[in-house]
Design a protein around this motif. Structure first.
Motif, PDB file in Angstrom:
ATOM      1  N   CYS A 187       1.263  -1.214  -0.133  1.00 38.60           N
ATOM      2  CA  CYS A 187       0.230  -0.334  -0.267  1.00 38.60           C
ATOM      3  C   CYS A 187       0.519   1.473   0.363  1.00 38.60           C
ATOM      4  O   CYS A 187       0.327   2.333  -0.828  1.00 38.60           O
ATOM      5  N   LYS A 188       2.181   1.202   0.985  1.00 35.25           N
ATOM      6  CA  LYS A 188       2.702   2.640   1.074  1.00 35.25           C
ATOM      7  C   LYS A 188       3.531   2.649  -0.361  1.00 35.25           C
ATOM      8  O   LYS A 188       3.577   3.594  -0.964  1.00 35.25           O
ATOM      9  N   GLN A 189       3.916   1.380  -0.703  1.00 30.51           N
ATOM     10  CA  GLN A 189       4.606   1.530  -2.026  1.00 30.51           C
ATOM     11  C   GLN A 189       3.769   2.047  -3.522  1.00 30.51           C
ATOM     12  O   GLN A 189       3.869   3.395  -4.359  1.00 30.51           O
ATOM     13  N   ALA A 190       2.106   2.037  -3.010  1.00 31.74           N
ATOM     14  CA  ALA A 190       1.115   2.710  -4.754  1.00 31.74           C
ATOM     15  C   ALA A 190       0.840   4.003  -3.824  1.00 31.74           C
ATOM     16  O   ALA A 190      -0.170   4.186  -5.033  1.00 31.74           O
ATOM     17  N   GLY A 191       1.097   4.118  -2.991  1.00 33.70           N
ATOM     18  CA  GLY A 191      -0.161   5.738  -2.153  1.00 33.70           C
ATOM     19  C   GLY A 191      -1.207   5.000  -2.129  1.00 33.70           C
ATOM     20  O   GLY A 191      -2.256   5.774  -1.775  1.00 33.70           O
ATOM     21  N   THR A 192      -1.330   4.029  -1.689  1.00 30.47           N
ATOM     22  CA  THR A 192      -3.003   3.610  -0.911  1.00 30.47           C
ATOM     23  C   THR A 192      -3.297   3.296   0.243  1.00 30.47           C
ATOM     24  O   THR A 192      -2.047   3.142   0.965  1.00 30.47           O
ATOM     25  N   ARG A 193      -4.327   4.091   0.827  1.00 29.54           N
ATOM     26  CA  ARG A 193      -4.802   4.628   1.933  1.00 29.54           C
ATOM     27  C   ARG A 193      -5.411   3.260   2.738  1.00 29.54           C
ATOM     28  O   ARG A 193      -6.555   2.961   1.596  1.00 29.54           O
ATOM     29  N   VAL A 194      -5.464   2.700   3.655  1.00 29.93           N
ATOM     30  CA  VAL A 194      -6.422   1.315   4.383  1.00 29.93           C
ATOM     31  C   VAL A 194      -7.428   2.090   5.313  1.00 29.93           C
ATOM     32  O   VAL A 194      -6.545   3.185   6.408  1.00 29.93           O
ATOM     33  N   ALA A 195      -8.183   2.392   4.640  1.00 30.03           N
ATOM     34  CA  ALA A 195      -9.282   3.141   5.771  1.00 30.03           C
ATOM     35  C   ALA A 195     -10.368   2.259   6.010  1.00 30.03           C
ATOM     36  O   ALA A 195      -9.744   2.450   7.809  1.00 30.03           O
ATOM     37  N   SER A 196      -9.673   1.121   6.742  1.00 32.75           N
ATOM     38  CA  SER A 196     -10.592   0.657   7.203  1.00 32.75           C
ATOM     39  C   SER A 196     -10.068  -1.512   7.747  1.00 32.75           C
ATOM     40  O   SER A 196      -9.338  -1.502   6.004  1.00 32.75           O
ATOM     41  N   VAL A 197      -9.910  -1.829   8.947  1.00 39.98           N
ATOM     42  CA  VAL A 197      -9.679  -3.500   8.448  1.00 39.98           C
ATOM     43  C   VAL A 197     -11.412  -4.052   8.295  1.00 39.98           C
ATOM     44  O   VAL A 197     -12.649  -3.537   8.980  1.00 39.98           O
ATOM     45  N   HIS A 198     -11.421  -5.394   8.165  1.00 42.34           N
ATOM     46  CA  HIS A 198     -12.460  -6.337   8.138  1.00 42.34           C
ATOM     47  C   HIS A 198     -12.623  -7.781   8.892  1.00 42.34           C
ATOM     48  O   HIS A 198     -11.686  -8.837   8.119  1.00 42.34           O
ATOM     49  N   PRO A 199     -12.622  -7.645   9.813  1.00 39.18           N
ATOM     50  CA  PRO A 199     -12.416  -9.646  10.190  1.00 39.18           C
ATOM     51  C   PRO A 199     -13.761 -10.854  10.136  1.00 39.18           C
ATOM     52  O   PRO A 199     -14.328 -10.460   9.516  1.00 39.18           O
ATOM     53  N   PHE A 200     -12.599 -11.884   9.641  1.00 35.29           N
ATOM     54  CA  PHE A 200     -13.159 -12.565   9.382  1.00 35.29           C
ATOM     55  C   PHE A 200     -14.190 -13.738  10.218  1.00 35.29           C
ATOM     56  O   PHE A 200     -15.321 -14.005  10.278  1.00 35.29           O
ATOM     57  N   THR A 201     -13.770 -13.302  11.384  1.00 32.14           N
ATOM     58  CA  THR A 201     -14.202 -14.048  12.448  1.00 32.14           C
ATOM     59  C   THR A 201     -15.968 -12.611  13.215  1.00 32.14           C
ATOM     60  O   THR A 201     -16.134 -13.046  13.987  1.00 32.14           O
ATOM     61  N   SER A 202     -16.603 -12.313  11.883  1.00 34.90           N
ATOM     62  CA  SER A 202     -17.297 -11.301  12.512  1.00 34.90           C
ATOM     63  C   SER A 202     -18.398 -12.653  12.477  1.00 34.90           C
ATOM     64  O   SER A 202     -19.700 -12.051  13.729  1.00 34.90           O
ATOM     65  N   GLY A 203     -18.441 -13.912  12.358  1.00 33.62           N
ATOM     66  CA  GLY A 203     -19.937 -14.443  12.405  1.00 33.62           C
ATOM     67  C   GLY A 203     -19.931 -14.713  13.521  1.00 33.62           C
ATOM     68  O   GLY A 203     -21.025 -15.090  14.691  1.00 33.62           O
ATOM     69  N   SER A 204     -18.908 -14.964  14.444  1.00 32.02           N
ATOM     70  CA  SER A 204     -18.306 -15.247  16.378  1.00 32.02           C
ATOM     71  C   SER A 204     -18.572 -14.019  17.014  1.00 32.02           C
ATOM     72  O   SER A 204     -18.673 -14.352  18.220  1.00 32.02           O
ATOM     73  N   GLU A 205     -18.627 -12.073  16.509  1.00 37.60           N
ATOM     74  CA  GLU A 205     -18.711 -11.708  17.489  1.00 37.60           C
ATOM     75  C   GLU A 205     -19.965 -11.904  18.453  1.00 37.60           C
ATOM     76  O   GLU A 205     -20.515 -11.505  20.060  1.00 37.60           O
ATOM     77  N   SER A 206     -20.932 -12.334  18.625  1.00 40.79           N
ATOM     78  CA  SER A 206     -21.855 -12.721  18.898  1.00 40.79           C
ATOM     79  C   SER A 206     -21.768 -13.249  20.147  1.00 40.79           C
ATOM     80  O   SER A 206     -21.959 -13.145  21.673  1.00 40.79           O
ATOM     81  N   LEU A 207     -20.903 -14.734  20.265  1.00 41.59           N
ATOM     82  CA  LEU A 207     -19.838 -14.835  21.065  1.00 41.59           C
ATOM     83  C   LEU A 207     -19.330 -14.901  21.791  1.00 41.59           C
ATOM     84  O   LEU A 207     -19.108 -15.120  22.785  1.00 41.59           O
ATOM     85  N   TYR A 208     -18.287 -14.075  21.353  1.00 39.27           N
ATOM     86  CA  TYR A 208     -17.704 -13.615  22.037  1.00 39.27           C
ATOM     87  C   TYR A 208     -17.941 -12.358  22.918  1.00 39.27           C
ATOM     88  O   TYR A 208     -17.630 -12.153  24.771  1.00 39.27           O
ATOM     89  N   PHE A 209     -18.355 -10.907  22.412  1.00 40.59           N
ATOM     90  CA  PHE A 209     -18.807  -9.622  22.855  1.00 40.59           C
ATOM     91  C   PHE A 209     -19.899  -9.730  23.245  1.00 40.59           C
ATOM     92  O   PHE A 209     -21.142  -8.948  24.288  1.00 40.59           O
ATOM     93  N   PHE A 210     -20.836 -10.892  23.115  1.00 40.48           N
ATOM     94  CA  PHE A 210     -22.291 -11.047  23.731  1.00 40.48           C
ATOM     95  C   PHE A 210     -22.335 -12.018  24.364  1.00 40.48           C
ATOM     96  O   PHE A 210     -24.497 -12.081  24.720  1.00 40.48           O
ATOM     97  N   SER A 211     -21.946 -12.330  24.914  1.00 41.18           N
ATOM     98  CA  SER A 211     -22.537 -13.734  25.862  1.00 41.18           C
ATOM     99  C   SER A 211     -22.544 -13.660  26.958  1.00 41.18           C
ATOM    100  O   SER A 211     -21.821 -12.812  27.850  1.00 41.18           O
ATOM    101  N   GLU A 212     -23.215 -14.846  28.024  1.00 42.11           N
ATOM    102  CA  GLU A 212     -23.059 -14.365  29.318  1.00 42.11           C
ATOM    103  C   GLU A 212     -21.556 -15.589  30.038  1.00 42.11           C
ATOM    104  O   GLU A 212     -22.286 -15.107  31.314  1.00 42.11           O
TER     105      GLU A 212
END
Length: 266
Positions: free
Chosen positions: A57-82
């Motif tokens: 990205c640096k060599q191309a002058g490309t800015r990384v605006a965001s990242v996206h986890p492949f574990t999105s489907g597990s977020e309810s288990l990790y962050f909203f579990s009792e």
């Protein structure tokens, strides 16, 4: 730091299942100025791999605006579990994403969040999100950006309104195709959330397909983008497609150019 004007770009997710590094190389070769890096496996979060992405990205002058986890489907288990300890374990796992974002210079992590079947009280869930966001900001300079997704609790804009009332600093991602799949008018998210929307996943659609390259469908995207800008939006609008959304990769590039043209007329 937020940009002073709307930025445009493309997500590496458009080329899945092409390996992430090759997808980023393709976007860099196309001179796409802003991208989202969608991580697809644990090994891609190792520092040497992330450093390679950063160098491309640096060599191309490309800015990384965001990242996206492949574990999105597990977020309810990790962050909203009792279950005791899962939240802390989830944070340890997500530190890898926060660190990757930090290396890449990305300021947002796209978050899918809770399940619509969750039994966790809203306020407790909101507090978990707040603590996660504060940790990411304090230690890595990264913010959580909560995205509307059809299979998640955040498919309903009213859920986001309640979260915003609890935690006014919360940032949001508007995903056009996911709004359509949820039976929601994308404009409703704009009306409800206004300048709290800091990031957009954009695509076109027609009567048959709900996700097409920009300019190849029938959506009134210009009206939506104007409404966002009128409410103070100055984040990044990224074309995000599925592999079945197009036949030839050149369609992704053409869609980006159509998006660039749309933004230039605002």
């Amino acid at each position: 730091m937020q940009q002073d004007r709307v930025q445009v770009g493309v997500s590496s997710a458009c080329f899945f299942p092409t390996e992430t590094i090759h997808a980023v190389q393709k976007l860099a070769a196309w001179n796409i100025p802003n991208i989202e890096v969608f991580f697809n496996s644990p090994r891609e979060l190792k520092e040497d791999y992330v450093q390679k992405l950063a160098q491309i990205c640096k060599q191309a002058g490309t800015r990384v605006a965001s990242v996206h986890p492949f574990t999105s489907g597990s977020e309810s288990l990790y962050f909203f579990s009792e279950y005791p300890g899962r939240f802390e374990d989830g944070l340890e796992i997500y530190r890898n994403y926060f660190r990757a974002a930090q290396i890449l210079g990305a300021q947002l992590l796209v978050f899918h969040g809770d399940s619509p079947y969750s039994k966790m009280p809203l306020e407790k869930g909101f507090e978990q999100i707040k603590q996660m966001d504060l940790l990411a900001q304090r230690e890595y300079g990264v913010s959580i950006a909560y995205e509307n997704v059809v299979r998640c609790r955040g498919k309903d804009p009213e859920y986001f309104v309640k979260l915003k009332e609890y935690y006014p600093q919360m940032k949001f991602v508007l995903d056009i195709k996911q709004a359509i799949r949820s039976g929601q008018d994308p404009m409703e998210y704009v009306r409800f959330l206004g300048s709290s929307i800091v990031h957009v996943h954009i695509s076109d659609s027609d009567e048959i397909k709900d996700c097409l390259p920009v300019g190849s469908g029938q959506m009134k995207l210009e009206e939506l983008l104007k409404a966002l800008k009128e409410r103070g939006f100055c984040g990044t609008v990224l074309q995000e497609l599925y592999r079945e959304s197009y036949e030839k990769e050149e369609e992704v590039l053409l869609g980006y150019r159509n998006l660039e043209q749309l933004i230039s007329t605002l």
